[in-house]
Write a protein that holds these residues in place. Structure first.
Motif, PDB file in Angstrom:
ATOM      1  N   LEU A  45       0.833  -1.204   0.000  1.00 38.19           N
ATOM      2  CA  LEU A  45       0.000   0.000   0.000  1.00 38.19           C
ATOM      3  C   LEU A  45       0.868   1.255   0.000  1.00 38.19           C
ATOM      4  O   LEU A  45       0.623   2.198  -0.758  1.00 38.19           O
ATOM      5  CB  LEU A  45      -0.916  -0.023   1.224  1.00 38.19           C
ATOM      6  CG  LEU A  45      -1.640   1.287   1.578  1.00 38.19           C
ATOM      7  CD1 LEU A  45      -2.560   1.721   0.440  1.00 38.19           C
ATOM      8  CD2 LEU A  45      -2.432   1.120   2.882  1.00 38.19           C
ATOM      9  N   LEU A  46       1.893   1.253   0.820  1.00 37.85           N
ATOM     10  CA  LEU A  46       2.762   2.426   0.921  1.00 37.85           C
ATOM     11  C   LEU A  46       3.475   2.686  -0.405  1.00 37.85           C
ATOM     12  O   LEU A  46       3.594   3.835  -0.847  1.00 37.85           O
ATOM     13  CB  LEU A  46       3.788   2.221   2.039  1.00 37.85           C
ATOM     14  CG  LEU A  46       4.761   3.370   2.298  1.00 37.85           C
ATOM     15  CD1 LEU A  46       4.018   4.631   2.706  1.00 37.85           C
ATOM     16  CD2 LEU A  46       5.768   2.986   3.379  1.00 37.85           C
ATOM     17  N   ALA A  47       3.947   1.611  -1.032  1.00 39.74           N
ATOM     18  CA  ALA A  47       4.676   1.770  -2.294  1.00 39.74           C
ATOM     19  C   ALA A  47       3.811   2.434  -3.362  1.00 39.74           C
ATOM     20  O   ALA A  47       4.319   3.220  -4.174  1.00 39.74           O
ATOM     21  CB  ALA A  47       5.164   0.408  -2.785  1.00 39.74           C
ATOM     22  N   GLU A  48       2.518   2.143  -3.373  1.00 38.56           N
ATOM     23  CA  GLU A  48       1.635   2.721  -4.374  1.00 38.56           C
ATOM     24  C   GLU A  48       1.055   4.063  -3.944  1.00 38.56           C
ATOM     25  O   GLU A  48       0.541   4.809  -4.780  1.00 38.56           O
ATOM     26  CB  GLU A  48       0.504   1.747  -4.696  1.00 38.56           C
ATOM     27  CG  GLU A  48       0.983   0.480  -5.399  1.00 38.56           C
ATOM     28  CD  GLU A  48      -0.139  -0.290  -6.050  1.00 38.56           C
ATOM     29  OE1 GLU A  48      -1.256   0.260  -6.148  1.00 38.56           O
ATOM     30  OE2 GLU A  48       0.097  -1.436  -6.469  1.00 38.56           O
ATOM     31  N   THR A  49       1.125   4.363  -2.656  1.00 37.41           N
ATOM     32  CA  THR A  49       0.535   5.605  -2.155  1.00 37.41           C
ATOM     33  C   THR A  49       1.513   6.771  -2.191  1.00 37.41           C
ATOM     34  O   THR A  49       1.126   7.917  -2.439  1.00 37.41           O
ATOM     35  CB  THR A  49       0.030   5.400  -0.705  1.00 37.41           C
ATOM     36  OG1 THR A  49      -0.900   4.318  -0.682  1.00 37.41           O
ATOM     37  CG2 THR A  49      -0.654   6.653  -0.183  1.00 37.41           C
ATOM     38  N   LEU A  50       2.799   6.500  -1.962  1.00 42.18           N
ATOM     39  CA  LEU A  50       3.788   7.578  -1.966  1.00 42.18           C
ATOM     40  C   LEU A  50       3.911   8.175  -3.360  1.00 42.18           C
ATOM     41  O   LEU A  50       4.042   7.441  -4.349  1.00 42.18           O
ATOM     42  CB  LEU A  50       5.152   7.048  -1.523  1.00 42.18           C
ATOM     43  CG  LEU A  50       5.375   6.860  -0.026  1.00 42.18           C
ATOM     44  CD1 LEU A  50       6.695   6.145   0.219  1.00 42.18           C
ATOM     45  CD2 LEU A  50       5.370   8.215   0.698  1.00 42.18           C
ATOM     46  N   PRO A  51       3.874   9.492  -3.476  1.00 42.18           N
ATOM     47  CA  PRO A  51       4.047  10.119  -4.793  1.00 42.18           C
ATOM     48  C   PRO A  51       5.437   9.832  -5.349  1.00 42.18           C
ATOM     49  O   PRO A  51       6.399   9.648  -4.609  1.00 42.18           O
ATOM     50  CB  PRO A  51       3.881  11.618  -4.480  1.00 42.18           C
ATOM     51  CG  PRO A  51       3.178  11.687  -3.164  1.00 42.18           C
ATOM     52  CD  PRO A  51       3.621  10.469  -2.412  1.00 42.18           C
ATOM     53  N   SER A  52       5.547   9.802  -6.636  1.00 42.95           N
ATOM     54  CA  SER A  52       6.832   9.567  -7.285  1.00 42.95           C
ATOM     55  C   SER A  52       7.821  10.663  -6.899  1.00 42.95           C
ATOM     56  O   SER A  52       7.496  11.852  -6.922  1.00 42.95           O
ATOM     57  CB  SER A  52       6.641   9.543  -8.815  1.00 42.95           C
ATOM     58  OG  SER A  52       7.887   9.405  -9.464  1.00 42.95           O
ATOM     59  N   GLY A  53       9.013  10.243  -6.517  1.00 41.99           N
ATOM     60  CA  GLY A  53      10.053  11.194  -6.154  1.00 41.99           C
ATOM     61  C   GLY A  53      10.002  11.677  -4.723  1.00 41.99           C
ATOM     62  O   GLY A  53      10.905  12.406  -4.285  1.00 41.99           O
ATOM     63  N   ALA A  54       8.953  11.310  -3.973  1.00 39.29           N
ATOM     64  CA  ALA A  54       8.841  11.755  -2.576  1.00 39.29           C
ATOM     65  C   ALA A  54       9.787  10.961  -1.693  1.00 39.29           C
ATOM     66  O   ALA A  54      10.141   9.813  -2.004  1.00 39.29           O
ATOM     67  CB  ALA A  54       7.404  11.582  -2.088  1.00 39.29           C
ATOM     68  N   GLU A  55      10.211  11.571  -0.602  1.00 37.52           N
ATOM     69  CA  GLU A  55      10.986  10.831   0.381  1.00 37.52           C
ATOM     70  C   GLU A  55      10.121   9.696   0.927  1.00 37.52           C
ATOM     71  O   GLU A  55       8.925   9.885   1.182  1.00 37.52           O
ATOM     72  CB  GLU A  55      11.424  11.743   1.528  1.00 37.52           C
ATOM     73  CG  GLU A  55      12.430  12.807   1.148  1.00 37.52           C
ATOM     74  CD  GLU A  55      13.801  12.233   0.812  1.00 37.52           C
ATOM     75  OE1 GLU A  55      14.024  11.042   1.093  1.00 37.52           O
ATOM     76  OE2 GLU A  55      14.630  12.981   0.268  1.00 37.52           O
ATOM     77  N   PRO A  56      10.693   8.493   1.109  1.00 41.53           N
ATOM     78  CA  PRO A  56       9.891   7.358   1.585  1.00 41.53           C
ATOM     79  C   PRO A  56       9.663   7.432   3.091  1.00 41.53           C
ATOM     80  O   PRO A  56      10.130   6.591   3.858  1.00 41.53           O
ATOM     81  CB  PRO A  56      10.749   6.151   1.200  1.00 41.53           C
ATOM     82  CG  PRO A  56      12.153   6.669   1.282  1.00 41.53           C
ATOM     83  CD  PRO A  56      12.087   8.104   0.817  1.00 41.53           C
ATOM     84  N   HIS A  57       8.917   8.447   3.518  1.00 42.00           N
ATOM     85  CA  HIS A  57       8.669   8.681   4.931  1.00 42.00           C
ATOM     86  C   HIS A  57       7.175   8.593   5.212  1.00 42.00           C
ATOM     87  O   HIS A  57       6.373   9.196   4.486  1.00 42.00           O
ATOM     88  CB  HIS A  57       9.175  10.059   5.359  1.00 42.00           C
ATOM     89  CG  HIS A  57      10.656  10.238   5.214  1.00 42.00           C
ATOM     90  ND1 HIS A  57      11.277  11.452   5.383  1.00 42.00           N
ATOM     91  CD2 HIS A  57      11.643   9.344   4.929  1.00 42.00           C
ATOM     92  CE1 HIS A  57      12.587  11.312   5.198  1.00 42.00           C
ATOM     93  NE2 HIS A  57      12.831  10.036   4.926  1.00 42.00           N
ATOM     94  N   VAL A  58       6.823   7.881   6.250  1.00 38.90           N
ATOM     95  CA  VAL A  58       5.434   7.771   6.661  1.00 38.90           C
ATOM     96  C   VAL A  58       5.316   8.214   8.119  1.00 38.90           C
ATOM     97  O   VAL A  58       6.048   7.735   8.986  1.00 38.90           O
ATOM     98  CB  VAL A  58       4.897   6.325   6.468  1.00 38.90           C
ATOM     99  CG1 VAL A  58       5.782   5.300   7.166  1.00 38.90           C
ATOM    100  CG2 VAL A  58       3.465   6.200   6.956  1.00 38.90           C
ATOM    101  N   GLY A  59       4.433   9.163   8.370  1.00 40.33           N
ATOM    102  CA  GLY A  59       4.176   9.604   9.733  1.00 40.33           C
ATOM    103  C   GLY A  59       3.178   8.674  10.395  1.00 40.33           C
ATOM    104  O   GLY A  59       2.194   8.265   9.769  1.00 40.33           O
ATOM    105  N   VAL A  60       3.420   8.341  11.644  1.00 42.33           N
ATOM    106  CA  VAL A  60       2.516   7.454  12.381  1.00 42.33           C
ATOM    107  C   VAL A  60       2.064   8.180  13.643  1.00 42.33           C
ATOM    108  O   VAL A  60       2.860   8.423  14.555  1.00 42.33           O
ATOM    109  CB  VAL A  60       3.201   6.115  12.720  1.00 42.33           C
ATOM    110  CG1 VAL A  60       2.269   5.245  13.546  1.00 42.33           C
ATOM    111  CG2 VAL A  60       3.609   5.386  11.447  1.00 42.33           C
ATOM    112  N   LEU A  61       0.797   8.538  13.671  1.00 42.02           N
ATOM    113  CA  LEU A  61       0.175   9.239  14.796  1.00 42.02           C
ATOM    114  C   LEU A  61      -0.864   8.303  15.397  1.00 42.02           C
ATOM    115  O   LEU A  61      -2.047   8.380  15.100  1.00 42.02           O
ATOM    116  CB  LEU A  61      -0.456  10.553  14.313  1.00 42.02           C
ATOM    117  CG  LEU A  61      -1.239  11.390  15.322  1.00 42.02           C
ATOM    118  CD1 LEU A  61      -0.356  11.833  16.477  1.00 42.02           C
ATOM    119  CD2 LEU A  61      -1.881  12.593  14.645  1.00 42.02           C
ATOM    120  N   LEU A  62      -0.389   7.364  16.201  1.00 40.38           N
ATOM    121  CA  LEU A  62      -1.230   6.304  16.739  1.00 40.38           C
ATOM    122  C   LEU A  62      -0.913   6.060  18.205  1.00 40.38           C
ATOM    123  O   LEU A  62       0.208   6.310  18.657  1.00 40.38           O
ATOM    124  CB  LEU A  62      -0.989   4.987  15.992  1.00 40.38           C
ATOM    125  CG  LEU A  62      -1.367   4.884  14.514  1.00 40.38           C
ATOM    126  CD1 LEU A  62      -0.817   3.586  13.937  1.00 40.38           C
ATOM    127  CD2 LEU A  62      -2.875   4.960  14.334  1.00 40.38           C
TER     128      LEU A  62
END
Length: 572
Positions: A45-62
């Motif tokens: 899911l993350l691989a397809e959700t991150l925009p092309s060229g974006a840093e591969p960073h995901v924020g987790v607010l949980l």
């Protein structure tokens, strides 16, 4: 050693096909295989959700829900990095954390959505885990396998926020190799077994929970049990229900556990060990006596710059000695020379704190991997060194100005004659309250909005048991008088005042003390603390409003410090 070059992604993939119980949460349990499969689906899911060229960073607010370790695993498989977002942050400061780490995906839950109301988060896609839309989205990726995503030991894996004297929190970079190595190291140090269960009740946006609890469980193939948020009353029932053998803590949590009503069956639990910081010798002994589990104090900066290991023969109250790979010293920041060894009274009190307490510095090679987009903070950590007595002058190899400076931890320690290190608090502009690192400058900026304030200074005073408390000095505008109720109301409506930031003690002065260079004399304020000639107001734990600190209050507080061996810290 082979484990030092392994990746977290490899450790996640090794759990594929392991159908032993792997994760407990609120009465339910899933297998290690199900955890690995869930991580793989989220990685896809993350691989397809991150925009092309974006840093591969995901924020987790949980909170500590199963989604947190699943997204850690997903990031490891996808070669991405998790930025743990602190839910005690508010308003523009919360938005700044998300945007600074360039998170184009933010994973959260409905209970935290109000924190995002009104925030400008351009280009950030928010995934809300406890919704039907999220569940439907994940179904698309069911069946994904935890294949390699090109991540190596040097791939970024965590962006851990840590406060400091520069004001805004800094995001410490942790690579997959360092986290995997840390997990393996703790497995060996504590003898973690595959049939252990690690209880994670500390918040997972902290390094404490991820590095010292989740990582060794993953490395050993042990199970984990999650508590959404720490609960003193729920601690023992949770431990028994999931068979927890290991947990991590901070000093305040231990204090809360000891404050619960004692029961005859408190020792009837499977716990073997707790690992953490700032519990103090008195509380550690009381915990072991009551619950039958040993607490092991440790020290390691989230940045990886220094570590202290407990070894056989470590005295009560000490953390331990420097890790074999580190060359740690207690340094006077003014002179950049080593502080003299501590001198103790017969009852263990520190007698020469003013001289013996200094900043812990790693003079050797550290594992510090830098801060995200913050070269100034990196330079402050690695600032130039002075030579040791008998060595060459400034400017020589490893000396001041070379750019190869020591690693300065920002933490205060003292060392005894045998080389054992004792934690003494945080340096000038840093506070650690209930395990939260805070920057004084940020709190000052908020308090400066108080309409009657002419000048504000915020600094740490030691807590009677562990860590720090927030103290502020207010110089009032001419013709005004301090009124506690309006001040308390002012604090309540500040949108960016985190839950740990409100001052415990408030000193009211006619004029702010300053140094010869017209800077606020923080050293004098901190050393006087709440035992000063000016009026001090305070908000005792559990009380909603401020009241005057009386001589009886002061005597009672000092007695608490003395009982926990921390009276000397009041004059540091």
């Amino acid at each position: 050693m082979e484990s030092t070059r392994r990746t977290v992604g490899e450790l996640v993939r090794e759990r594929w096909g392991d159908h032993r119980p792997g994760l407990w949460f609120e009465g339910g349990v899933v297998s290690h295989h199900q955890v690995a499969a869930g991580a793989a689906a989220r990685a896809a899911l993350l691989a397809e959700t991150l925009p092309s060229g974006a840093e591969p960073h995901v924020g987790v607010l949980l909170d500590n829900t199963p989604e947190y370790p699943l997204w850690l695993g997903a990031a490891a498989l996808a070669g991405a990095a998790v930025a743990g977002i602190n839910p005690t942050r508010r308003g523009p400061e919360l938005a700044r954390d998300i945007l600074h780490t360039e998170c184009r995906v933010l994973v959260t839950e409905r209970t935290h959505l109000p924190l995002l109301d009104g925030l400008e988060l351009p280009g950030v896609r928010v995934l809300v885990t406890d919704t039907a839309a999220y569940a439907d989205l994940l179904k698309t990726y069911e069946g994904a396998r935890p294949d390699a995503g090109g991540a190596g030991p040097d791939s970024r894996f965590l962006l851990l926020f840590t406060s400091g004297s520069t004001g805004a929190p800094k995001a410490a970079i942790c690579t997959q190799g360092r986290i995997a190595a840390a997990g393996h190291s703790l497995v060996g140090h504590f003898g973690v077994r595959a049939d252990d269960t690690h209880y994670i009740c500390m918040p997972m946006f902290h390094g404490n929970a991820v590095i010292a609890d989740w990582a060794p469980a993953l490395a050993a193939g042990a199970g984990i049990a999650l508590r959404r948020r720490f609960s003193a009353s729920g601690f023992l029932p949770d431990v028994r229900a999931c068979g927890a053998t290991y947990f991590t803590y901070v000093g305040r949590a231990v204090q809360y556990l000891l404050a619960t009503p004692a029961r005859p069956d408190d020792r009837d639990n499977p716990l073997r060990l707790g690992f953490g910081t700032e519990a103090g010798a008195v509380d550690a002994a009381a915990f072991e006596k009551r619950f039958g589990a040993r607490l092991v104090e440790g020290y390691g900066s989230s940045e990886g710059g220094a570590a202290v290991q407990r070894v056989p023969g470590t005295p009560a109250g000490a953390i331990g000695r420097a890790a074999p790979s580190d060359d740690l010293a207690v340094i006077d920041p003014e002179t950049r020379r080593e502080c003299p060894p501590a001198v103790f009274a017969g009852d263990g009190r520190l007698l020469n704190g003013a001289d013996a307490i200094g900043e812990l510095v790693n003079r050797g090679t550290s594992l510090f991997e830098g801060y995200w987009r913050n070269p100034e903070a990196e330079e402050a950590r690695r600032r130039g060194a002075s030579p040791r007595p008998g060595e060459g002058g400034a400017g020589e190899e490893g000396g001041a100005g070379t750019g190869k400076g020591w690693y300065w931890t920002g933490d205060l320690f003292y060392r005894d004659a045998e080389g054992f290190l004792y934690f003494a608090g945080r340096s000038d502009d840093r506070l650690r309250v209930d395990s939260e690192n805070l920057a004084a400058a940020m709190i000052e900026n908020i308090l400066a909005r108080y309409e009657d304030a002419a000048a504000v200074a915020v600094y740490a005073v030691p807590d009677p048991v562990a860590g720090d408390q927030v103290m502020a000095t207010l110089a009032l505008k001419e013709g005004t008088r301090f009124a506690p109720s309006p001040f308390a109301r002012f604090l309540l409506v500040q949108p960016d005042l985190g839950t740990k930031m409100a001052p415990r003690f408030l000193r009211i002065v006619e004029r702010m003390p300053v140094t010869a260079t017209n800077k606020i004399h923080r050293v004098a304020l901190r050393r006087e603390g709440f035992r000063c000639a000016d009026p001090v107001w305070w908000r005792p734990p559990g009380e909603p409003s401020y009241r005057r600190l009386t001589a009886a209050d002061t005597d009672e507080l000092v007695a608490r410090y003395r009982a926990h061996g921390r009276e000397e810290l009041l004059t540091r």
